[in-house]
Write an enzyme that holds these catalytic residues in place. Sequence first.
Site, short mmCIF file in Angstrom:
data_model
loop_
_atom_site.label_atom_id
_atom_site.label_comp_id
_atom_site.label_asym_id
_atom_site.label_seq_id
_atom_site.Cartn_x
_atom_site.Cartn_y
_atom_site.Cartn_z
N HIS A 1 3.84 -9.44 4.45
CA HIS A 1 3.47 -9.22 3.04
C HIS A 1 4.78 -9.10 2.25
O HIS A 1 5.80 -8.66 2.79
CB HIS A 1 2.70 -7.89 2.99
CG HIS A 1 2.11 -7.53 1.69
ND1 HIS A 1 2.84 -7.00 0.66
CD2 HIS A 1 0.84 -7.60 1.24
CE1 HIS A 1 2.04 -6.75 -0.37
NE2 HIS A 1 0.81 -7.11 -0.05
N ASP B 1 5.02 -1.87 9.31
CA ASP B 1 4.21 -1.85 8.10
C ASP B 1 2.76 -1.68 8.56
O ASP B 1 2.12 -2.62 9.03
CB ASP B 1 4.40 -3.18 7.35
CG ASP B 1 3.46 -3.31 6.16
OD1 ASP B 1 2.61 -2.43 5.97
OD2 ASP B 1 3.58 -4.31 5.43
N GLN C 1 -2.24 -2.35 6.76
CA GLN C 1 -3.57 -2.82 7.18
C GLN C 1 -3.98 -2.20 8.51
O GLN C 1 -5.14 -1.86 8.71
CB GLN C 1 -3.59 -4.35 7.30
CG GLN C 1 -3.38 -5.10 5.99
CD GLN C 1 -4.53 -4.88 4.99
OE1 GLN C 1 -5.64 -4.48 5.34
NE2 GLN C 1 -4.24 -5.13 3.72
N LYS D 1 -5.93 2.27 0.87
CA LYS D 1 -6.65 1.37 1.78
C LYS D 1 -7.40 2.15 2.85
O LYS D 1 -8.18 1.60 3.62
CB LYS D 1 -5.67 0.40 2.45
CG LYS D 1 -5.02 -0.58 1.46
CD LYS D 1 -4.21 -1.60 2.19
CE LYS D 1 -3.19 -2.29 1.31
NZ LYS D 1 -3.73 -3.29 0.41
N CYS E 1 -0.08 -12.06 -1.50
CA CYS E 1 1.27 -11.47 -1.45
C CYS E 1 1.99 -11.88 -0.17
O CYS E 1 2.77 -11.09 0.40
CB CYS E 1 1.24 -9.95 -1.55
SG CYS E 1 0.45 -9.35 -3.04
N1 PMP Z 1 1.76 -4.50 3.61
C1 PMP Z 1 0.56 -5.07 3.84
C2 PMP Z 1 0.32 -5.74 5.17
C3 PMP Z 1 -0.43 -4.99 2.87
O1 PMP Z 1 -1.62 -5.56 3.08
C4 PMP Z 1 -0.15 -4.32 1.64
C5 PMP Z 1 -1.20 -4.22 0.56
N2 PMP Z 1 -1.77 -5.40 0.17
C6 PMP Z 1 1.11 -3.76 1.47
C7 PMP Z 1 2.04 -3.86 2.47
C8 PMP Z 1 1.48 -3.06 0.21
O2 PMP Z 1 0.69 -1.94 -0.02
P1 PMP Z 1 0.72 -1.20 -1.44
O3 PMP Z 1 0.46 -2.26 -2.46
O4 PMP Z 1 -0.38 -0.20 -1.32
O5 PMP Z 1 2.06 -0.58 -1.58
#
Ligand code: PMP
Length: 401
Positions: free
Chosen positions: A120, A197, A200, A223, A359
Amino acid sequence: MSLPSPWRADFPAFAAFTASRQTYLDTAATAQKPQVVLDALLDHYTGGAANVHRAQHAPGERATLAFEGAREKVAQWLNADSPYEIVFTRGSTEGLNLLAYGLEHLFETGDEIAISALEHHANLLPWQQLALRRGLKLVVLPLDAAGDIDLEQAALLIGPRTRLLAVSQLSNVLGRWQPLEGLLALARAQGALSVVDGAQGVVHGRHDVTALGCDFYVFSGHKLYAPDGIGVLYGRARSLAKLQHWQFGGEMVQHADYHNARFRPAPLGFEAGTPAIAAAIGLGAALDYLGGQDEYALAAHEAALHQRLLSGLRRFDGLRLLGEPHTALASFVVEGVHNADLSHLLGEQGIAVRAGQHCAMPLLHSLGLPGAVRVSLGLYSEGDDLERFFAALHHALELLR
Ligand code: PMP
């Protein structure tokens, strides 16, 4: 079988969704909140808001106890050694940026940072920008045919110059668990720091950061059925001790004069300013809620939804799943149809899915796709949600083809 969710009634948003004929299938973007989390927010404010760690009055003590109680709950949830290893952040993105700034001083020109091809942007851009600032090499670990980080290639690419490895636990696009243990072992063998990270991954079952043996693990509350604006950076005590402070202000300082300051260690030294107090308390309530459920029943419900989602999608001609997801999160494209048109028509029929590049622009580009549609489910999702989605997808494809 309609696969009813015994947890659905705990989430008041579904009454609103039913009234407005919305089917929510975008839980990987953000999850709905159970009533107990909303109650925790309301209790905090109706009981009298106060700042934490500063005041010696009763409301301040009450807020501090609840806030620090939430930190303990997170530590227990992750099986961290101590609540001191839990830094509250705004979310995964802030946690990763904190690390990229806090660890910057450890790098020398020519050092390498290894990430993967499926990251991401939140776990790509902070490292990419750090590499640009400091003249480092960003090594991108390639994926194997299944869409997972290729361990054999990783073994060749993680070497003595690798100072840090930063990888996702579960892909937000492909819905697949990554071979974390193997990757972390490779990093450890080279004396490199490791960052996971968990944005998810944290949502699907419980994870033990101590057993995992990573240096850092980040996730976002929103999440995980908790409020937005709160996230967690777990750091093993000796790894947190390597971080330089990055944001400066109230409560993160031990001593300050006009020309110098001495900072607190983690966690407070990395929580400058007033934190998201109510949201942290809400995160604690979400963990209490999840911890109070039968984890086998949760896993069985997700597995049943996952099967239903995949078998239903496979019935559509010309639809291609991006990989074989392990969780109830699937991305797909349909031959001759643009993902944005599809999600638009689904949206018009009250189906909330996510479309685009998720993203993860470089990953979508490497797959040769302008984007994909993603369906993601939560513990409150039901078979009927999927039936409505399949019917709407059928209708949308009839219009588009
Ligand atoms: N890493 C992953 C794998 C994600 O799916 C996301 C959220 N889409 C993020 C990082 C970033 O999370 P946040 O926008 O809550 O900071």
